[in-house]
Design an enzyme around this catalytic site. Sequence first.
Site, PDB file in Angstrom:
ATOM      1  N   ASP A  74     -35.841  15.133 -22.001  1.00  0.00           N
ATOM      2  CA  ASP A  74     -35.676  16.370 -21.234  1.00  0.00           C
ATOM      3  C   ASP A  74     -34.204  16.724 -21.036  1.00  0.00           C
ATOM      4  O   ASP A  74     -33.835  17.901 -21.008  1.00  0.00           O
ATOM      5  CB  ASP A  74     -36.375  16.249 -19.882  1.00  0.00           C
ATOM      6  CG  ASP A  74     -37.891  16.352 -20.006  1.00  0.00           C
ATOM      7  OD1 ASP A  74     -38.378  16.552 -21.144  1.00  0.00           O
ATOM      8  OD2 ASP A  74     -38.576  16.212 -18.987  1.00  0.00           O
ATOM      9  N   LYS A  79     -29.470  20.440 -22.228  1.00  0.00           N
ATOM     10  CA  LYS A  79     -28.234  20.735 -22.952  1.00  0.00           C
ATOM     11  C   LYS A  79     -28.478  21.791 -24.027  1.00  0.00           C
ATOM     12  O   LYS A  79     -27.635  22.666 -24.270  1.00  0.00           O
ATOM     13  CB  LYS A  79     -27.701  19.445 -23.585  1.00  0.00           C
ATOM     14  CG  LYS A  79     -26.377  19.595 -24.304  1.00  0.00           C
ATOM     15  CD  LYS A  79     -25.232  19.892 -23.351  1.00  0.00           C
ATOM     16  CE  LYS A  79     -23.908  19.911 -24.096  1.00  0.00           C
ATOM     17  NZ  LYS A  79     -22.769  20.262 -23.219  1.00  0.00           N
ATOM     18  N   GLY A 191     -38.360  17.476 -11.740  1.00  0.00           N
ATOM     19  CA  GLY A 191     -37.118  16.755 -11.967  1.00  0.00           C
ATOM     20  C   GLY A 191     -36.558  16.154 -10.687  1.00  0.00           C
ATOM     21  O   GLY A 191     -37.236  15.445  -9.943  1.00  0.00           O
TER      22      GLY A 191
END
Length: 294
Positions: A74, A79, A191
């Site tokens: 992830d 990025k 997250g």
Amino acid sequence: MKIGIYGQFYHKNSEIYIQMLLDALQKKAAKVLIEENFLEIINQNQEITKNFSECSTFTKLDSSFDLFFSIGGDGTILKAVTFVGDLGIPIVGINTGRLGFLATIQKETITESLNQILEGEYIISERSLLTVETIPESEEVPTLNFALNEVAVNRRNTTSMIKVETLVNDKYLTSYWSDGLIVATPTGSTGYSLSCGGPVIDPDSKNMILTPIAPHNLNARPLVIADSNTVTLKVYGREETFLMSMDSRIATLKNETKIVIKKADFTIKLVQLNDDSFIKTLRKKLLWGEDKRN
């Protein structure tokens, strides 16, 4: 068909999956370009016997690309988002990392999955982002001032808490005495926000989440608000500066800098196989519905 390939690190046996990807693309007569730094990492790794140095490279994308393959976890997709920006290029996440909520193409089924994708048998999951503005403007904040997962403020070089004064649409909400505060998208709900006790939210939801990090005031709880709102933060602490992160990109800001967070005016397109869904991913990654008593 023009394809970009990107990765941050070399994961064990990655050359196998890279070669599978290149073979599948070659059969489709696709034009393939590998991100320059990633190609260097591939060719420097001693475990890789094949030389990929003849492949074409890129340092940035343009709208001529049809698909962008992210090889890793992830974090690699986060990025990859900085390369895609507002170009609208669909991202295919091949998970050679660990958990993988975003990189949902599993390496064990890569050949079958790639065939489906290259035949157009997929759907697009559009993900909202957050943008950041600071008042006064700061040179620390990069031009890539957007985040797919979250914008967070954290204490810096101290064990003392910080005070995060929080306003929603210029109306005072509260002041969080904590290690920091996360403002997350629905995508980012699985997250950093989740690890701090935030709720899991379907990525199609039109929301953002405010999740305090280790709050001292015990009545502070994660809050879900509509993503049409504007969130303004101002940080106070014993140190002169604090940290602000946009996904993995970090800036150091002076105390009392005003941070204005809004929903971005563009989305990120993630490729999802027809038989996949967010619910299926949750069940698999969080082991929901499995009996672990034996």
